[in-house]
Design a protein around this motif. Structure first.
Motif, PDB file in Angstrom:
ATOM      1  N   THR A  66      38.891  34.690  27.788  1.00 11.90           N
ATOM      2  CA  THR A  66      39.123  35.448  26.560  1.00 11.90           C
ATOM      3  C   THR A  66      39.891  34.663  25.497  1.00 11.90           C
ATOM      4  OG1 THR A  66      41.118  36.438  27.512  1.00 11.90           O
ATOM      5  CG2 THR A  66      39.055  37.669  27.746  1.00 11.90           C
ATOM      6  N   LEU A 126      49.691  36.091  36.203  1.00  5.84           N
ATOM      7  CA  LEU A 126      48.873  37.301  36.239  1.00  5.84           C
ATOM      8  C   LEU A 126      49.634  38.324  35.425  1.00  5.84           C
ATOM      9  CD1 LEU A 126      46.397  38.800  37.284  1.00  5.84           C
ATOM     10  CD2 LEU A 126      47.712  39.402  39.321  1.00  5.84           C
ATOM     11  N   GLY A 127      49.121  38.655  34.237  1.00  8.42           N
ATOM     12  CA  GLY A 127      49.893  39.465  33.309  1.00  8.42           C
ATOM     13  C   GLY A 127      51.108  38.657  32.891  1.00  8.42           C
ATOM     14  N   VAL A 137      43.907  40.811  41.901  1.00 14.12           N
ATOM     15  CA  VAL A 137      43.724  40.832  40.452  1.00 14.12           C
ATOM     16  C   VAL A 137      42.983  42.107  40.057  1.00 14.12           C
ATOM     17  CG1 VAL A 137      42.754  39.624  38.465  1.00 14.12           C
ATOM     18  CG2 VAL A 137      43.560  38.323  40.439  1.00 14.12           C
ATOM     19  N   GLY A 140      40.406  43.525  34.263  1.00 10.74           N
ATOM     20  CA  GLY A 140      40.987  43.503  32.931  1.00 10.74           C
ATOM     21  C   GLY A 140      42.384  42.915  32.836  1.00 10.74           C
ATOM     22  N   GLN A 141      43.009  42.577  33.957  1.00 10.68           N
ATOM     23  CA  GLN A 141      44.360  41.991  33.941  1.00 10.68           C
ATOM     24  C   GLN A 141      44.240  40.518  33.553  1.00 10.68           C
ATOM     25  OE1 GLN A 141      47.229  43.690  34.707  1.00 10.68           O
ATOM     26  NE2 GLN A 141      48.506  41.925  34.309  1.00 10.68           N
ATOM     27  N   PRO A 142      44.980  40.054  32.527  1.00  8.60           N
ATOM     28  CA  PRO A 142      44.842  38.658  32.110  1.00  8.60           C
ATOM     29  C   PRO A 142      45.442  37.668  33.128  1.00  8.60           C
ATOM     30  CG  PRO A 142      46.487  39.784  30.771  1.00  8.60           C
ATOM     31  CD  PRO A 142      45.876  40.814  31.667  1.00  8.60           C
ATOM     32  N   ILE A 143      44.690  36.608  33.377  1.00  7.37           N
ATOM     33  CA  ILE A 143      45.140  35.484  34.196  1.00  7.37           C
ATOM     34  C   ILE A 143      45.335  34.339  33.212  1.00  7.37           C
ATOM     35  CG2 ILE A 143      44.549  33.882  36.051  1.00  7.37           C
ATOM     36  CD1 ILE A 143      42.513  36.051  36.998  1.00  7.37           C
ATOM     37  N   ARG A 144      46.552  33.779  33.167  1.00  8.84           N
ATOM     38  CA  ARG A 144      46.836  32.719  32.188  1.00  8.84           C
ATOM     39  C   ARG A 144      47.168  31.413  32.888  1.00  8.84           C
ATOM     40  NH1 ARG A 144      51.404  30.851  29.802  1.00  8.84           N
ATOM     41  NH2 ARG A 144      52.656  32.610  30.478  1.00  8.84           N
ATOM     42  N   GLU A 151      39.915  36.979  32.463  1.00 12.01           N
ATOM     43  CA  GLU A 151      40.064  38.234  33.195  1.00 12.01           C
ATOM     44  C   GLU A 151      38.793  38.544  33.948  1.00 12.01           C
ATOM     45  OE1 GLU A 151      39.142  41.573  29.818  1.00 12.01           O
ATOM     46  OE2 GLU A 151      41.081  40.570  29.679  1.00 12.01           O
ATOM     47  N   ARG A 153      35.906  41.145  35.110  1.00 11.27           N
ATOM     48  CA  ARG A 153      35.204  42.308  34.541  1.00 11.27           C
ATOM     49  C   ARG A 153      34.051  42.701  35.438  1.00 11.27           C
ATOM     50  NH1 ARG A 153      34.936  40.567  28.172  1.00 11.27           N
ATOM     51  NH2 ARG A 153      37.177  40.630  27.787  1.00 11.27           N
TER      52      ARG A 153
END
Length: 154
Positions: A66, A126-127, A137, A140-144, A151, A153
């Protein structure tokens, strides 16, 4: 005589500190380029798959980037783990200066995908939480990883 001894001790002490710094810097660069050399521990949930029991199907069907240089990239998820990092053999090759060569992986668990940091230099999030062990996970939870955000889906 006493001040000469102090100067010599300070000089050799600083030289020792400089060498320690060089050794740690080389070790960090080496592990970033070629991995830590330690075999990765299997993630939680992999034992059930290796024992012959089929893993339950997780709700996530794709991994979507994203934010970052690869924004818009989508990877279909199957039964195989997804590796993330700068290494050419990674499933998702990150062109992010803050990513390690073998940074993290996503592993299908029984009920959800698990994210696992592989000893990266800058960490996996994670978040807002830093990943320290295999962590489920949610969709929809962001992995940075560095500047790259992705994320799971449907």
């Amino acid at each position: 005589m006493g001040s000469e001894l102090v100067v010599a001790l300070v000089k050799y002490g600083l030289l020792a500190l400089l060498w320690l710094f060089v050794i740690f810097a080389v070790r960090t660069v080496r592990s970033d380029l070629w991995g830590s050399g330690k075999p990765a521990r299997p993630a939680a949930g992999t034992a059930a798959r290796s024992s012959g029991k089929p893993a339950k199907r997780t709700a996530a069907r794709r991994l979507v980037v994203t934010e970052g240089a690869l924004a818009g990239t989508t990877i279909s998820l199957g039964a195989a783990p997804v590796t993330l990092g700068r290494a050419d053999d990674s499933t998702l090759v990150l062109t992010d200066d803050y990513a390690s060569s073998r940074h993290a992986r996503l592993v299908p668990g029984e009920d959800a995908w698990l994210v696992e940091d592989l000893g990266s230099t800058n960490g996996t999030y994670l978040g807002a939480s830093k990943v320290t062990r295999p962590t489920p996970v949610p969709l929809g939870q962001p992995i940075r990883i560095g500047k790259t955000v992705m994320e799971l889906r449907r």
